[in-house]
Scaffold this active site. Structure first.
Site, PDB file in Angstrom:
ATOM      1  N   ASP A   1    -135.952  28.771   5.231  1.00 31.91           N
ATOM      2  CA  ASP A   1    -136.039  29.754   6.385  1.00 31.91           C
ATOM      3  C   ASP A   1    -134.787  29.606   7.190  1.00 31.91           C
ATOM      4  OD1 ASP A   1    -138.553  29.672   5.005  1.00 31.91           O
ATOM      5  OD2 ASP A   1    -139.678  28.925   6.867  1.00 31.91           O
TER       6      ASP A   1
ATOM      7  N   ASP B   1    -139.066  35.867  -0.299  1.00 31.78           N
ATOM      8  CA  ASP B   1    -139.226  35.098  -1.610  1.00 31.78           C
ATOM      9  C   ASP B   1    -140.582  35.055  -2.162  1.00 31.78           C
ATOM     10  OD1 ASP B   1    -139.733  33.752   0.589  1.00 31.78           O
ATOM     11  OD2 ASP B   1    -138.577  31.848  -0.060  1.00 31.78           O
TER      12      ASP B   1
ATOM     13  N   ASP C   1    -134.290  35.163   9.793  1.00 35.37           N
ATOM     14  CA  ASP C   1    -134.668  33.884   9.268  1.00 35.37           C
ATOM     15  C   ASP C   1    -134.065  33.800   7.876  1.00 35.37           C
ATOM     16  OD1 ASP C   1    -136.358  33.119  11.079  1.00 35.37           O
ATOM     17  OD2 ASP C   1    -138.365  32.937   9.733  1.00 35.37           O
TER      18      ASP C   1
ATOM     19  N   HIS D   1    -140.264  36.907   5.131  1.00 38.26           N
ATOM     20  CA  HIS D   1    -139.606  36.287   4.172  1.00 38.26           C
ATOM     21  C   HIS D   1    -139.642  36.782   2.786  1.00 38.26           C
ATOM     22  CE1 HIS D   1    -140.080  32.348   6.680  1.00 38.26           C
ATOM     23  NE2 HIS D   1    -139.256  33.311   7.129  1.00 38.26           N
TER      24      HIS D   1
ATOM     25  N   CYS E   1    -139.721  28.028  -0.745  1.00 34.06           N
ATOM     26  CA  CYS E   1    -139.467  27.581   0.723  1.00 34.06           C
ATOM     27  C   CYS E   1    -139.155  26.240   1.083  1.00 34.06           C
ATOM     28  CB  CYS E   1    -140.839  28.061   1.421  1.00 34.06           C
ATOM     29  SG  CYS E   1    -141.617  29.615   0.985  1.00 34.06           S
TER      30      CYS E   1
HETATM   31  N1  ABU Z   1    -142.501  31.900   3.760  1.00 29.02           N
HETATM   32  C1  ABU Z   1    -143.125  32.371   2.980  1.00 29.02           C
HETATM   33  C2  ABU Z   1    -144.543  33.156   3.505  1.00 29.02           C
HETATM   34  C3  ABU Z   1    -144.472  34.578   2.991  1.00 29.02           C
HETATM   35  C4  ABU Z   1    -145.941  35.015   2.453  1.00 29.02           C
HETATM   36  O1  ABU Z   1    -147.095  34.345   3.197  1.00 29.02           O
HETATM   37  O2  ABU Z   1    -146.226  35.796   1.630  1.00 29.02           O
END
Ligand code: ABU
Length: 409
Positions: free
Chosen positions: A145, A279, A227, A277, A381
């Site tokens: 992050d 990912d 981030d 995010h 992450c």
């Molecule tokens: N930091 C990734 C969390 C994203 C999500 O909750 O899909």
């Protein structure tokens, strides 16, 4: 006696400073032989990784910007436990399994010949104060992050949750060491985080099927914020996720910053009322393949298709929705790390995505990690890949007019 000591101290410090000067002077930006940091994409052979630590990690405060990212059904739990150490909040057995998985993951990485380093935790339960706000901290479990690695450069992102404002302190020792050994070090402008960065009385519509953009975001464009986990690196092209933690100004800051390296940063919008995010939404395991989340369509997916990339839709996660994901969505199934173009580190119980990888010629290295998911992140992450073998390359060949049309948006 005194002269001897003084001479030896003098020699010691001159030698050290000479060594440092020599190292710094011989440094040429963009030369992998001069930098311990080197990663241009998500898939080149992995050599070194930062793995976050669960030590002193705390349940986050549910400030408005956190509410904008987290599903409403988690609010009561988080409000009840805000600022407490996860250790005192999570079932002891669950917490122990998380620590065991974390230790085992280090062994797996080392077994693959990957060097593993860690940030230094601070006491996140302490309240801190700036002239504009006060908050508890969260953790240094999720280096992804915070640290954006592009080539030989470490970029400290601004961080958008006010509770994560001082997370950079945990990375100072690591970053200084990489810098001393030749990496390039940049800290994005530290934000003011005044109230006016956040829209007043904001409430996300969790049922919305609109593409997320600056109109639906909690963030204003008062100052650039981002981030690092909102960026996916594909050599000369980096894809950025317009989200509740990365505004257009933040993406523009990264775009202008990286342009001199010949890197293009493309902002992507997804259907997701609470995006945080990229990912768990879009992942590029190797050149020519983008994996997308079926619940979060991408407005600009044509960019990949037009460049001849295969867009593959991820299967639904196998770990049940009612598993304690205290902060994140269940899409951590998609939150994986490539060891190289042919091998992926993936949660051992996420069978669906493992099958998908098999179909596209990628072997799964199965990692028990789901108890670590509980405090907010998956394998991607929890890590930041700081060194991969391989050089900067172009993986997209778009006709110029397509790019212009896209960039004019
Ligand atoms: N930091 C990734 C969390 C994203 C999500 O909750 O899909």
């Amino acid at each position: 006696m005194f002269t001897k000591l003084a001479r030896s101290l003098h020699d010691h410090f001159s030698a050290n400073s000479l060594q440092l000067t020599k190292r710094l002077c011989s440094y040429t930006p963009g030369n992998k032989n001069h930098s311990p940091v080197w990663a241009w994409n998500e898939w080149d052979p992995l050599e070194e990784i930062v793995l976050g630590t669960p030590e002193m990690a705390c349940c986050p405060e549910v400030l408005p910007e956190a509410k904008a990212c987290i599903s409403e059904n988690k609010f009561d739990f988080l409000i009840k436990h805000k600022g407490k150490y996860w250790k005192s909040v999570i079932e002891p057995e669950h917490y122990k399994l998380m620590l065991d998985e974390h230790a085992n993951f280090i062994r797996i990485l080392q077994g693959e010949g990957v060097k593993v380093v860690h940030p230094e935790p601070i006491d996140f339960a302490k309240t801190f104060k700036t002239p504009n706000f006060s908050a508890h901290g969260v953790d240094c479990a999720m280096p992804r992050d915070f640290l954006l690695i592009v080539g030989d450069e470490m970029i400290e992102s601004t961080m958008t949750w006010r509770s994560r404002y001082f997370e950079f302190m945990c990375y100072k020792t690591l970053i200084k060491d990489y810098w001393r050994r030749g990496a390039k070090w940049t800290a994005a402008p530290k934000p003011m985080c005044r109230e006016s960065l956040f829209k007043e009385n904001y409430c996300a519509d969790e049922d919305s099927s609109a593409f997320f953009d600056e109109k639906t975001s909690i963030l204003t464009e008062e100052e650039p914020v981002f981030d690092a986990a909102d960026f996916i690196r594909c050599g000369r092209d980096i894809f950025a996720h317009v989200s509740q933690v990365s505004n257009n100004s933040g993406i523009e800051w990264v775009r202008r910053h990286l342009a001199p390296k010949g890197i293009r940063v493309h902002a992507l919008n997804f259907v997701d009322p609470k995006p945080m995010h990229i990912d768990t939404t879009l992942f590029t395991p190797r050149p020519g393949v983008a994996i997308t989340c079926p619940e979060r369509p991408c407005l600009q997916i044509g960019l990949f298709k037009k460049a001849g990339w295969d867009v593959v839709v991820a299967p639904y996660p196998d770990i049940p929705k009612n598993f304690p994901y205290y902060i994140s969505s269940q899409w951590l199934s998609l939150n994986v790390v490539m060891l190289d173009e042919k091998r992926v580190l993936v949660e051992k119980d996420e069978i669906g995505i493992q099958k998908l990888f098999e179909k596209i010629g990628i072997t799964s290295v199965k990692v028990p990690f789901k108890h670590c998911f509980s405090i907010g992140g998956g394998i991607h992450c929890w890590t930041s890949d700081v060194r991969r073998r391989g050089d900067l390359q172009n993986y997209f060949d778009w006709p110029q007019e397509l790019l212009e049309k896209f960039e004019a948006k």
